[in-house]
Design an enzyme around this catalytic site. Structure first.
Site, short mmCIF file in Angstrom:
data_model
loop_
_atom_site.label_atom_id
_atom_site.label_comp_id
_atom_site.label_asym_id
_atom_site.label_seq_id
_atom_site.Cartn_x
_atom_site.Cartn_y
_atom_site.Cartn_z
N SER A 184 0.82 -1.20 0.00
CA SER A 184 0.00 0.00 0.00
C SER A 184 0.86 1.26 0.00
O SER A 184 1.62 1.50 -0.93
CB SER A 184 -0.98 -0.06 1.17
OG SER A 184 -2.08 0.77 0.92
N ASP A 290 -9.18 -5.06 -5.65
CA ASP A 290 -8.76 -4.03 -4.70
C ASP A 290 -9.54 -2.75 -4.99
O ASP A 290 -9.33 -2.11 -6.02
CB ASP A 290 -7.26 -3.79 -4.82
CG ASP A 290 -6.70 -2.93 -3.69
OD1 ASP A 290 -7.48 -2.19 -3.06
OD2 ASP A 290 -5.48 -3.00 -3.46
N HIS A 321 -7.58 -5.67 -1.00
CA HIS A 321 -6.33 -5.03 -0.57
C HIS A 321 -5.63 -5.94 0.45
O HIS A 321 -5.67 -5.70 1.66
CB HIS A 321 -6.67 -3.67 0.05
CG HIS A 321 -5.55 -2.71 0.10
ND1 HIS A 321 -4.95 -2.19 -1.02
CD2 HIS A 321 -4.91 -2.13 1.15
CE1 HIS A 321 -4.01 -1.33 -0.67
NE2 HIS A 321 -3.96 -1.29 0.65
#
Length: 638
Positions: A184, A290, A321
């Site tokens: 991320s 995601d 995610h």
């Protein structure tokens, strides 16, 4: 006995990790590893206090190589999350003993790789945890603070034993080879640092990383979130930074107007345009579902790297995610081990010649391709037209006659799940088009584009386009809290451990759901950006406008017997914000088309669609994943 002792001394010597055939081995002591903290001078003064900022760098490295005068490569994770939010599925944070020395390093990188002859380096981005400066959401401070550490590891920077003052410290134990990894925001920093072309960064492993911060907040002018980067900075900054960084937050707010217009702030945070500077190899991982860091980021970064000949590899999962350690743990650790061994230690283990892409086809079932997008993939045009049932359209190669239209009214309460569930019914909030059941499987691999000509009834309008696989399947439940995984009570250990950092983690399993349809690619836009993707304009009600909606990258096989559908609608609830008005939109079918990445191109489409039987609409709506929940405005802790 003497001969055995001599043999053991060779096998367990510091050189053994390098000499082992095929891969590095865990021959070094984790318990006696050197644990230390230094503060690297970034040469920046983000908080404008009159002195350059220092970022905290926590290090775990094997003691034996240093004792033998040997240097080691580095695995580095630079993150804003080490104190505010934690890392991994268990939200682990850094911990320290009463003298300030690091005890727990989140995740498994230290436990697994330090015994194999690597140093693990965790960096607090400027403005977070124990670092000076201000967080600036992927800008000069974020990227510069991490790059400064790579420079220091390569002998080109300065570091000290404390945050202020202190004794200079050299990274004389580092061989100058660094690999960056993270999920991320951490992955985003790896992308950004690689795009500086910094010397010594040999590889990056970005997991669900952002490639352009504009595309995190907007899709061609359509707002994806109701807040901007200043709000995100406020979430992760340390208490000390919050006292000194108001001016930086104001610049973030002023530079990111909610109109969706492109500004210099976004140019600075667009790594795609600097892909030509990337020297590092790239092992990219992304969840195809995601809905936080959407796969547009993976697709455009991958394509830019390909244009510049960057060595690369990709894993695409069916999750949201999620870190691969939590959806394919054993295979992931093995593959990552080989990747780092090759690019950081120089092992000729074949990882660079292995298939380029791994794609999850069903929960836990994977296929491989020697390149990605799949060989033979071609952009192929499909077109919508009216069907025999009122309000239920057809998707195929035939062009609609001039003057043919479909109308829908934006309903901000409805999402892609609502539209897809009623694809075979006339509903007022969408225009839907689908093939008949396919005679052969049809694979879509890569990024697509839907071009529409629409006439709005109001001066503002947002648009969505989604691709849907209509047919029964069992998929990962990506809209649930675990985004396709569930965390179990039992633990397994991945490397060596200490009481303060065990190296043991909770296992996971696939969270699956049976569905009647699957949305597998999406794209959005503000119609006001029809003339310029970077600047919106007011619309004239009753006037037609043409705009292209970029579909997120995916790799999906629509099986024989299923149908492929295209839906065009307004606000996709939970994924984009609604416009100021509630427009009725008239879609010009003769000037609407989808350019889709079909493996096999037009011939494959012909084989799949020619001679298909007439479809009879079911009497009840289809079942799918629950409507998208409100997505976190952080990319993302965990």
């Amino acid at each position: 006995m003497a001969a055995v002792a001599a043999l053991l001394s060779v096998l367990l010597s510091p050189a053994a990790a390098q000499a082992a055939p095929g891969e590095s081995r865990p021959v070094y002591s984790y318990d006696h590893a050197i644990r230390e903290s230094v503060w690297v001078d970034t040469r920046l003064d983000g908080d404008a206090d009159g002195r350059t900022d220092r970022v905290a760098v926590d290090i775990v490295r094997p003691a034996e190589p240093a004792q033998q005068g040997r240097r080691v490569p580095v695995i580095m994770d630079a993150s804003p999350y080490y104190s505010c939010c934690g890392r991994g599925n268990e939200s682990q944070k850094k911990t320290y003993d009463d003298r300030g020395r690091p005890v727990q390093f989140p995740l498994y990188y230290d436990n697994y790789f330090v015994p194999r002859g690597y140093a693990t380096v965790l960096v607090d981005l400027a403005g977070t945890n124990r670092s000076d400066g201000c967080i600036d959401i992927g800008g000069r401070s974020d990227i510069g603070s991490a790059k400064a550490v790579v420079d220091w590891l390569g002998g080109r920077g300065r570091a000290y034993t404390s945050r202020t003052g202190g004794t200079p410290v050299a990274a004389d134990w580092s061989d100058g080879s660094t690999g960056m990894i993270g999920k991320s925001w951490d992955a985003t920093i790896a992308n950004g640092v690689a795009a500086t072309g910094v010397k010594g960064l040999k590889t990056i492993v970005p997991i669900a990383g952002i490639s352009s911060w504009y595309d995190y907040y907007f899709a061609k002018g359509a707002p994806l979130y109701d807040s901007g980067p200043d709000s995100l900075a406020d979430r992760v900054e340390s208490p000390d930074a919050q006292k000194h960084c108001a001016a930086v937050q104001k610049k973030l707010a002023d530079g990111a107007p909610r109109t969706g217009d492109w500004t210099g702030l976004w140019t600075e945070r667009d790594y795609v345009r600097r892909a030509d500077k990337v020297r590092a190899s790239v092992f990219m991982v992304h969840g195809m579902q995601d809905l936080n860091v959407r796969t547009r980021h993976a697709g455009q970064w991958w394509d830019a790297l390909a244009r510049h000949g960057v060595e690369r590899k990709i894993w695409l999962s069916q999750t949201g995610h999620v870190d691969p350690f939590d959806f394919r743990r054993g295979d992931w650790v093995t593959t990552l081990h080989h990747w780092f061994d090759h690019y950081l230690m120089g092992y000729d283990n074949g990882i660079d010649r292995a298939p380029m892409a791994d794609v999850e086809r069903a929960p836990g079932t994977w296929s491989t391709d020697r390149q990605w997008p799949a060989p033979g993939t071609r952009a192929t045009t499909l077109r919508p037209r009216a069907g025999t049932a009122p309000g239920v359209g057809v998707l195929g190669t035939g062009k609609a006659p001039h003057g043919a239209t479909a109308t829908f009214t934006d309903d901000p309460k409805l999402s892609e799940a609502d539209w897809a569930a009623r694809i075979d019914e006339r509903t007022p909030a969408k225009a839907g088009f689908r093939t008949a059941p396919l005679r052969a499987p049809l694979r879509l691999s890569g990024s697509g584009k839907v071009t529409v000509t629409v006439t709005p009834s109001t001066s503002t309008a947002h648009l969505s386009a989604v691709l849907v696989d209509l047919g029964p399947d069992t998929i990962r439940n990506y809209a649930a809290d675990g985004e396709g995984i569930t965390t179990l009570d039992r633990r397994t250990c991945w490397g060596a451990g200490t009481p303060g950092d065990t190296g043991c983690f909770q296992e996971t399993a696939a969270d699956t759901q049976k569905v009647g349809y699957t949305v597998f690619s999406r794209g959005w836009a503000d119609l006001g950006n029809y003339a310029d993707a970077h600047k919106g304009r007011p619309l004239t009600p009753g006037k037609p406008y043409t705009i292209a909606l970029d579909l997120a990258a995916s790799d999906h096989v629509v099986p024989a017997g299923h149908r492929l559908a295209l839906i065009v609608a307004g606000t996709d609830a939970g994924l984009i914000d609604p416009p100021a008005s509630t427009p009725k939109l008239t879609l010009d079918l003769s000037r609407t088309s989808a350019r889709l990445p079909l493996t096999g191109g037009a011939p494959a489409l012909a084989r799949a669609t020619t001679g298909t039987p007439r479809h009879t609409a079911p009497a009840t709506p289809l079942d799918g994943i629950a409507p998208p929940r409100s997505i976190s405005r952080m990319p993302a802790a965990g």
